[in-house]
Design an enzyme around this catalytic site. Structure first.
Site, PDB file in Angstrom:
ATOM      1  CE  LYS A 114      43.845  41.571  39.924  1.00 39.78           C
ATOM      2  NZ  LYS A 114      43.092  41.923  41.145  1.00 39.78           N
ATOM      3  CG  ASP A 116      41.865  41.070  47.013  1.00 37.72           C
ATOM      4  OD1 ASP A 116      41.170  41.796  46.287  1.00 37.72           O
ATOM      5  OD2 ASP A 116      41.404  40.134  47.688  1.00 37.72           O
ATOM      6  CE1 TYR A 221      48.368  50.189  39.832  1.00 36.97           C
ATOM      7  CE2 TYR A 221      47.906  49.595  42.114  1.00 36.97           C
ATOM      8  CZ  TYR A 221      47.475  50.069  40.884  1.00 36.97           C
ATOM      9  OH  TYR A 221      46.158  50.428  40.702  1.00 36.97           O
ATOM     10  CE  LYS A 307      41.654  37.849  40.105  1.00 35.96           C
ATOM     11  NZ  LYS A 307      40.282  38.281  39.806  1.00 35.96           N
TER      12      LYS A 307
END
Length: 664
Positions: A114, A116, A221, A307
């Site tokens: 993921k 950031d 992505y 997360k």
């Protein structure tokens, strides 16, 4: 070969090298060879301006700043991802996926780090980048096309000719943030706390020239329009990479047991990634299955973000102090039992402001959870309230400044002491004024500054010039010799040029570089004081690179009665030499050319500058779009070379410079 054919060949080669350098981190040519290709391309375009197109490598940075923000309504809504914080959350997601598919369907998943950063949408059409927008509210975003074109890793042209709509993330690599923060500290500016803040702020800037100064990268992505060409997410990303578009690592997993293993592998390896990642994204891989699952009003049902937990540690708050900065802002700080966190021993953690304290409900004596924000700044993120002693009192921000007793003022979430003569503010301003990037007053450290203020010897930076050795020698741990050294250092600072003085005054938004530009406009401190508000606005707004916030900051500073009084006192005490006016020859081989000189040369920098000016050239202190040549000596820093590459500035050595000047 015709000029048109050679132009196309060079443009393709330069874009390929940009891809290897900015996307693969695997350059195959030296900087000098890259510069040679760019120089040849520039020469062709100068001779044949009709060949210059918007997607030429020479046009990466150009155009005027946007006067305002343009909103764009997108065709396909840009959705958020639902979050998972535990293995149970992921298992629930898996159950929903299985129940949403046909019984004969076995879901396949793709797992990706993921990212950031700042989310963007980019559209290619006819093989060209035609539009880029921010996420906005998902339906409407801001047009940032000119800004995204400055990102070297994003190609301006691709082979695919039909419309292609992509989603991606703008980010900054850790190593690039370190270099950027080093430059900001040198310029007297606050460093960025983390790569995300630096990237997110950059993409929305109005001036693409400012954007190009940030080492931005992009990673795509998702294919939105164009996904019909492939059967699965992983196939589309592999195809994007073949087109020269930056994508990131991914793992395809056919069995659910492998999903947690893939997430664990990303968590284990994330410190080795060049970019920040705060989790892993799990997506159903086949597009047919994605379409079958559909979406809610907020999230796609076929994807979820897991997360990671930031590294945290528990400790006990032994006290809460309130610090007052040089601008008057009060910051509560928790004093804690020592605890190891991210490789360092932490004993203090910021509580930010009154709102954060109320939100966390932190009491002295509490057992708290601490983590490092962006792996840099320790902060309290949680309180173990069940372990709290009965009757433990709440903490409230003081109504009076802890340093001077002045009634504080609330400024939104901030609490501020309005007293310019507050000892903590005066001490902070003195230390900033004496710092290396400003007036460079040796031997004037925090302990001495605090004593000077507490003894009433200094009320502002101008009072430093009224001190004598007897004043200093009478202070704690200050002998006669030390006192003489301090007085000599203060006296020597009178000869600093106006740019150093303006930097030392601590004008908000104005660091070392901006202070020099301001000084070159004013020349003398007396002229600064003499400007009317309208005259100041006209002069400051005309300085290259000064945005509206910087202009307003200077205007407000010069209107402030207390700041003007300090400037007048400095003027009376003869502090600050006029900013040198450099005479540039009106005739010579380098008229119309500009140079930035860096690194170690065979002569002093001043001598080289004088030589260039005598030949008609102007001097730039930093590499800008308008710079003609960067003269790079030994030990040249990477940041200037990177800037030269971004702006297409020709890099030469001292021998080549001498040839241009006509000297030996």
């Amino acid at each position: 070969m015709s000029s048109r054919a050679r132009h196309a060949e060079l443009a393709a080669a330069i874009e390929a090298h940009n891809y290897r350098y900015y996307v693969l981190d695997d350059p195959t040519v030296s900087d000098a060879e890259f510069d040679r290709l760019m120089l040849e391309l520039l020469a062709i375009e100068n001779e044949h301006p009709e060949l210059v197109t918007g997607d030429s490598p020479t046009q990466r940075v150009g155009g005027k700043a946007r006067a305002s923000v343009t909103k764009v309504r997108r065709e396909h809504r840009m959705m958020s991802l639902d979050n998972a914080y535990s293995a149970d959350d992921l298992e629930e997601f898996h159950k929903r996926v299985v129940s949403g598919l046909r019984e004969s369907d076995i879901p396949e998943f793709v797992i990706e780090p993921k990212l950031d950063g700042a989310s963007i949408e980019v559209i290619f059409d006819g093989g060209k980048l035609v539009q880029a927008t921010t996420r906005g509210d998902g339906v409407t975003g801001e047009d940032i096309t000119t800004n995204v074109r400055t990102i070297r890793g994003v190609p301006s042209r691709i082979r695919y000719q039909k419309k292609l709509t992509l989603r991606g993330e703008v980010l900054i690599y850790r190593k690039d943030l370190d270099a950027l923060n080093a430059d900001r500290l040198t310029a007297g500016l606050e460093p960025f706390a983390n790569p995300r803040n630096a990237a997110a702020g950059a993409v929305r800037m109005l001036d693409p020239r400012e954007v190009s100064a940030r080492p931005l990268r992009a990673i795509f992505y998702q294919v939105v329009e164009g996904s019909e060409l492939h059967k699965a997410q992983s196939e589309s990303l592999a195809w994007l990479a073949e087109l020269g578009l930056p994508t990131h690592r991914r793992e395809v997993v056919k069995l659910w047991d492998g999903v947690m293993a893939a997430i664990a592998a990303i968590d284990h390896a994330r410190t080795t990634y060049p970019f920040e990642t705060d989790g892993a994204v799990v997506k159903v891989n086949p597009y047919r299955q994605q379409h079958g699952l559909g979406e809610t009003s907020k999230f796609p049902k076929w994807a979820i973000a897991y997360k990671f937990q930031a590294e945290r540690a528990a400790t006990t708050v032994r006290g809460i102090i309130v610090q007052v900065g040089r601008t008057g802002v009060l910051t509560p700080v928790a004093m804690m039992d020592p605890v190891q966190l991210a490789g360092t021993t932490v004993t203090r953690a910021t509580l930010h402001n009154a709102d954060q304290i109320r939100l966390l409900d932190v009491h002295v004596g509490d057992r708290v959870v601490v983590q490092k924000a962006g792996e840099i700044i320790p902060q309290v993120v949680g309180v173990e309230q069940r372990a709290r002693a009965k009757g433990s009192p709440h903490f409230y921000m003081p109504e009076a400044c802890p340093e001077c007793g002045t009634h504080v003022m609330s400024d939104g979430a901030s609490t501020r002491c309005p007293n310019r003569l507050c000892p903590a503010q005066v001490c902070g301003r003195i230390l900033y004024y004496a710092s290396r990037q400003a007036m460079a007053i040796d031997h004037l450290g925090e302990s001495l500054a605090q004593q000077l203020v507490s003894q009433g010897l200094v009320h502002d930076v101008a009072d430093l010039y009224d001190l004598n050795a007897a004043h200093i020698a009478a202070l704690e741990r200050m002998g006669d010799k030390s006192a003489e050294n301090v007085i000599l250092a203060i006296a020597s600072s009178r000869q600093r040029t106006l740019d150093r003085l303006l930097c030392g005054l601590g004008i908000p938004q104005i660091g070392q570089v901006a202070a020099k530009q301001l000084a070159e406009e004013a020349i003398t401190l007396e002229a600064v004081l003499g400007w009317s508000e309208s005259e100041a606005r006209e002069k400051v707004s005309g300085i290259f690179g000064f945005g509206p916030k910087m202009v307003e900051s200077v205007i407000e500073f010069l209107k402030n009665e207390g700041e003007r009084n300090v400037i007048e006192k400095l003027l009376v005490r003869g502090v600050g030499r006029p900013q040198p006016r450099h005479a540039v020859a009106t005739e010579g081989p380098l008229v119309g050319k500009s140079f930035c000189v860096t690194g170690v040369l065979s002569r002093k920098r001043e001598e080289v500058h004088a030589l260039l000016r005598a030949a008609g050239a102007t001097i730039h202190d930093s590499v800008k779009k308008e710079t003609s040549y960067l003269v790079a000596g030994d030990k040249t820093g990477k940041s200037k070379l990177d800037q030269a590459k971004k702006y297409g500035v020709t890099v030469i050595d001292e021998v080549q410079m001498n040839g241009l000047v006509g000297s030996s």
